[in-house]
Design a protein around this motif. Structure first.
Motif, PDB file in Angstrom:
ATOM      1  N   THR A 228       0.838  -1.189   0.000  1.00  0.00           N
ATOM      2  CA  THR A 228       0.000   0.000   0.000  1.00  0.00           C
ATOM      3  C   THR A 228       0.873   1.238   0.000  1.00  0.00           C
ATOM      4  O   THR A 228       2.050   1.179   0.357  1.00  0.00           O
ATOM      5  N   THR A 229       0.315   2.329  -0.452  1.00  0.00           N
ATOM      6  CA  THR A 229       0.986   3.625  -0.360  1.00  0.00           C
ATOM      7  C   THR A 229       0.252   4.464   0.674  1.00  0.00           C
ATOM      8  O   THR A 229      -0.861   4.130   1.087  1.00  0.00           O
ATOM      9  N   LEU A 230       0.850   5.551   1.081  1.00  0.00           N
ATOM     10  CA  LEU A 230       0.235   6.366   2.128  1.00  0.00           C
ATOM     11  C   LEU A 230      -1.117   6.935   1.711  1.00  0.00           C
ATOM     12  O   LEU A 230      -2.077   6.884   2.509  1.00  0.00           O
ATOM     13  N   PRO A 231      -1.284   7.494   0.507  1.00  0.00           N
ATOM     14  CA  PRO A 231      -2.616   7.975   0.123  1.00  0.00           C
ATOM     15  C   PRO A 231      -3.674   6.880   0.130  1.00  0.00           C
ATOM     16  O   PRO A 231      -4.815   7.109   0.547  1.00  0.00           O
ATOM     17  N   ILE A 232      -3.314   5.666  -0.314  1.00  0.00           N
ATOM     18  CA  ILE A 232      -4.283   4.565  -0.304  1.00  0.00           C
ATOM     19  C   ILE A 232      -4.622   4.170   1.130  1.00  0.00           C
ATOM     20  O   ILE A 232      -5.781   3.885   1.457  1.00  0.00           O
ATOM     21  N   ALA A 233      -3.620   4.162   2.008  1.00  0.00           N
ATOM     22  CA  ALA A 233      -3.869   3.836   3.413  1.00  0.00           C
ATOM     23  C   ALA A 233      -4.819   4.850   4.046  1.00  0.00           C
ATOM     24  O   ALA A 233      -5.697   4.490   4.844  1.00  0.00           O
ATOM     25  N   ILE A 234      -4.672   6.110   3.674  1.00  0.00           N
ATOM     26  CA  ILE A 234      -5.560   7.150   4.211  1.00  0.00           C
ATOM     27  C   ILE A 234      -6.990   6.938   3.726  1.00  0.00           C
ATOM     28  O   ILE A 234      -7.951   7.008   4.506  1.00  0.00           O
ATOM     29  N   VAL A 235      -7.155   6.664   2.430  1.00  0.00           N
ATOM     30  CA  VAL A 235      -8.500   6.451   1.878  1.00  0.00           C
ATOM     31  C   VAL A 235      -9.154   5.228   2.508  1.00  0.00           C
ATOM     32  O   VAL A 235     -10.341   5.258   2.878  1.00  0.00           O
ATOM     33  N   ASN A 236      -8.410   4.131   2.655  1.00  0.00           N
ATOM     34  CA  ASN A 236      -8.964   2.921   3.271  1.00  0.00           C
ATOM     35  C   ASN A 236      -9.372   3.159   4.716  1.00  0.00           C
ATOM     36  O   ASN A 236     -10.395   2.638   5.181  1.00  0.00           O
ATOM     37  N   TYR A 237      -8.588   3.936   5.441  1.00  0.00           N
ATOM     38  CA  TYR A 237      -8.924   4.222   6.838  1.00  0.00           C
ATOM     39  C   TYR A 237     -10.184   5.073   6.946  1.00  0.00           C
ATOM     40  O   TYR A 237     -11.005   4.872   7.846  1.00  0.00           O
ATOM     41  N   LEU A 238     -10.338   6.014   6.018  1.00  0.00           N
ATOM     42  CA  LEU A 238     -11.511   6.895   6.052  1.00  0.00           C
ATOM     43  C   LEU A 238     -12.809   6.158   5.757  1.00  0.00           C
ATOM     44  O   LEU A 238     -13.891   6.662   6.070  1.00  0.00           O
ATOM     45  N   GLU A 239     -12.713   4.971   5.154  1.00  0.00           N
ATOM     46  CA  GLU A 239     -13.926   4.210   4.864  1.00  0.00           C
ATOM     47  C   GLU A 239     -14.592   3.706   6.139  1.00  0.00           C
ATOM     48  O   GLU A 239     -15.804   3.447   6.148  1.00  0.00           O
ATOM     49  N   TRP A 240     -13.828   3.558   7.212  1.00  0.00           N
ATOM     50  CA  TRP A 240     -14.363   2.938   8.421  1.00  0.00           C
ATOM     51  C   TRP A 240     -14.372   3.860   9.634  1.00  0.00           C
ATOM     52  O   TRP A 240     -15.132   3.630  10.571  1.00  0.00           O
ATOM     53  N   SER A 241     -13.555   4.882   9.655  1.00  0.00           N
ATOM     54  CA  SER A 241     -13.571   5.782  10.806  1.00  0.00           C
ATOM     55  C   SER A 241     -13.006   7.142  10.416  1.00  0.00           C
ATOM     56  O   SER A 241     -12.190   7.255   9.498  1.00  0.00           O
ATOM     57  N   ILE A 242     -13.490   8.148  11.140  1.00  0.00           N
ATOM     58  CA  ILE A 242     -13.009   9.513  10.960  1.00  0.00           C
ATOM     59  C   ILE A 242     -12.616  10.036  12.339  1.00  0.00           C
ATOM     60  O   ILE A 242     -13.480  10.302  13.178  1.00  0.00           O
ATOM     61  N   ASP A 243     -11.352  10.144  12.578  1.00  0.00           N
ATOM     62  CA  ASP A 243     -10.856  10.677  13.840  1.00  0.00           C
ATOM     63  C   ASP A 243      -9.583  11.472  13.567  1.00  0.00           C
ATOM     64  O   ASP A 243      -9.080  11.494  12.440  1.00  0.00           O
ATOM     65  N   PRO A 244      -9.025  12.128  14.562  1.00  0.00           N
ATOM     66  CA  PRO A 244      -7.835  12.962  14.338  1.00  0.00           C
ATOM     67  C   PRO A 244      -6.590  12.210  13.870  1.00  0.00           C
ATOM     68  O   PRO A 244      -5.592  12.854  13.528  1.00  0.00           O
ATOM     69  N   THR A 245      -6.637  10.870  13.848  1.00  0.00           N
ATOM     70  CA  THR A 245      -5.489  10.129  13.338  1.00  0.00           C
ATOM     71  C   THR A 245      -5.201  10.506  11.889  1.00  0.00           C
ATOM     72  O   THR A 245      -4.042  10.688  11.494  1.00  0.00           O
ATOM     73  N   ILE A 246      -6.257  10.615  11.096  1.00  0.00           N
ATOM     74  CA  ILE A 246      -6.089  11.000   9.691  1.00  0.00           C
ATOM     75  C   ILE A 246      -5.506  12.396   9.593  1.00  0.00           C
ATOM     76  O   ILE A 246      -4.641  12.676   8.750  1.00  0.00           O
ATOM     77  N   ALA A 247      -5.986  13.295  10.439  1.00  0.00           N
ATOM     78  CA  ALA A 247      -5.448  14.654  10.431  1.00  0.00           C
ATOM     79  C   ALA A 247      -3.970  14.656  10.802  1.00  0.00           C
ATOM     80  O   ALA A 247      -3.185  15.442  10.248  1.00  0.00           O
ATOM     81  N   ALA A 248      -3.572  13.786  11.726  1.00  0.00           N
ATOM     82  CA  ALA A 248      -2.159  13.699  12.106  1.00  0.00           C
ATOM     83  C   ALA A 248      -1.306  13.219  10.941  1.00  0.00           C
ATOM     84  O   ALA A 248      -0.218  13.758  10.675  1.00  0.00           O
ATOM     85  N   VAL A 249      -1.790  12.202  10.215  1.00  0.00           N
ATOM     86  CA  VAL A 249      -1.057  11.703   9.048  1.00  0.00           C
ATOM     87  C   VAL A 249      -0.953  12.789   7.982  1.00  0.00           C
ATOM     88  O   VAL A 249       0.117  13.007   7.393  1.00  0.00           O
ATOM     89  N   ALA A 250      -2.062  13.478   7.719  1.00  0.00           N
ATOM     90  CA  ALA A 250      -2.051  14.544   6.722  1.00  0.00           C
ATOM     91  C   ALA A 250      -1.122  15.681   7.142  1.00  0.00           C
ATOM     92  O   ALA A 250      -0.433  16.280   6.301  1.00  0.00           O
ATOM     93  N   THR A 251      -1.075  15.978   8.433  1.00  0.00           N
ATOM     94  CA  THR A 251      -0.181  17.037   8.922  1.00  0.00           C
ATOM     95  C   THR A 251       1.276  16.683   8.688  1.00  0.00           C
ATOM     96  O   THR A 251       2.090  17.541   8.309  1.00  0.00           O
ATOM     97  N   VAL A 252       1.628  15.419   8.899  1.00  0.00           N
ATOM     98  CA  VAL A 252       2.999  14.985   8.649  1.00  0.00           C
ATOM     99  C   VAL A 252       3.344  15.178   7.171  1.00  0.00           C
ATOM    100  O   VAL A 252       4.439  15.647   6.820  1.00  0.00           O
ATOM    101  N   GLN A 253       2.409  14.828   6.291  1.00  0.00           N
ATOM    102  CA  GLN A 253       2.628  15.056   4.856  1.00  0.00           C
ATOM    103  C   GLN A 253       2.850  16.533   4.551  1.00  0.00           C
ATOM    104  O   GLN A 253       3.769  16.908   3.817  1.00  0.00           O
ATOM    105  N   ILE A 254       1.996  17.377   5.113  1.00  0.00           N
ATOM    106  CA  ILE A 254       2.102  18.813   4.871  1.00  0.00           C
ATOM    107  C   ILE A 254       3.445  19.352   5.350  1.00  0.00           C
ATOM    108  O   ILE A 254       4.120  20.118   4.654  1.00  0.00           O
ATOM    109  N   VAL A 255       3.857  18.930   6.538  1.00  0.00           N
ATOM    110  CA  VAL A 255       5.113  19.421   7.111  1.00  0.00           C
ATOM    111  C   VAL A 255       6.310  18.959   6.285  1.00  0.00           C
ATOM    112  O   VAL A 255       7.233  19.741   6.018  1.00  0.00           O
TER     113      VAL A 255
END
Length: 274
Positions: A228-255
């Motif tokens: 898997t790649t990071l964008p795919i992992a993010i999309v798969n995770y969003l299918e089942w839950s929405i919590d600040p974990t996704i925001a943390a991963v996205a923040t690391v990408q942004i930084v």
């Protein structure tokens, strides 16, 4: 005439400043919101937050899907950047300096991945790799090699476009003067032209890495089982839950991307490439 033009420009200046400010806020607001949410203490995202914590960053790192996806995306980005530079820089030199039949067609072909929609290109590339497997018996689809080839193709246009622009903006007479003084072509290019186009090369490599690192469409078609790649992992995770974990991963990408832009601009002045 000049005074009238100046008065007309001054009358539109407040509107231009307001429009620029609105565009600036529209671009930054989503990024700021994602970074802010990554520190929320409550698991269910809501406003105002009940508190702030760094636990979501630790939780994201402890999840194998995000950790493996990050490593795979990092490897793909490095391979795509290397290939795009090795192929794109010589191609740009030929396109900018050469004059031969079919030059425009080759340039259009190299820039085609910028025009074709990502989902269409991903499906087409997947079918192409399947046809190669049918004919040769060699599996490339759903392997890291297939992913690397696809990511290199989407990274190549950025290198070609930026390096070609830098070469067209360089004064060729300086290189010709060096040749006249007895320098060999390669030495003249390295000593005279390379310092001028280096910001374009660095910008091309940086944008190649970023485009590969955040790619989703082509990776969806080409990842194999257990990969898997990071964008795919993010999309798969969003299918089942929405919590600040996704925001943390996205923040690391942004930084990471922002840090890369700041550091490279500090040493190579990327603004010269545009």
């Amino acid at each position: 005439m000049r005074r009238a033009s100046s008065v007309r420009f001054d009358s539109f200046r407040p509107a231009m400043i307001l429009g620029s400010a609105i565009a600036f806020v529209a671009v930054l607001a989503p990024l700021v919101a994602v970074i802010w949410v990554s520190f929320f203490k409550n698991k269910i995202i809501g406003f105002p937050p009940s508190g702030y914590t760094l636990d979501w960053y630790l939780a994201a790192w402890e999840m194998t899907r995000f950790r493996d996806g990050f490593v795979t995306s990092l490897q793909l980005g490095m391979v795509a950047t290397l290939v795009s530079l090795l192929v794109g820089v010589p191609a740009s030199v030929v396109l900018a300096r050469g004059d031969f039949p079919g030059r425009e067609a080759i340039q259009a072909l190299l820039l085609a991945p910028l025009i074709v929609p990502g989902i269409v290109a991903g499906a087409a590339f997947y079918m192409f790799l399947i046809e190669i497997e049918v004919v040769t018996g060699v599996q490339i689809a759903m392997t890291f090699s297939g992913l690397a080839i696809a990511h290199s193709l989407i990274a190549l246009p950025w290198t070609v476009r930026l390096v070609t622009a830098s070469l067209l903006g360089a004064d060729r007479q300086l290189e010709e003067a060096a040749l006249t003084m007895g320098a060999r072509p390669l030495k003249a290019f390295w000593r005279v032209t390379w310092p001028v186009i280096r910001p374009g090369v660095v910008a091309g490599g940086l944008f190649s890495f970023v485009v590969s690192f955040v790619d989703l469409e082509k990776s969806l078609f080409l990842v194999g089982p257990g990969t898997t790649t990071l964008p795919i992992a993010i999309v798969n995770y969003l299918e089942w839950s929405i919590d600040p974990t996704i925001a943390a991963v996205a923040t690391v990408q942004i930084v990471l991307i922002a840090a890369g832009l700041v550091v490279t601009d500090r040493y190579f002045k990327l603004t010269r490439a545009f």
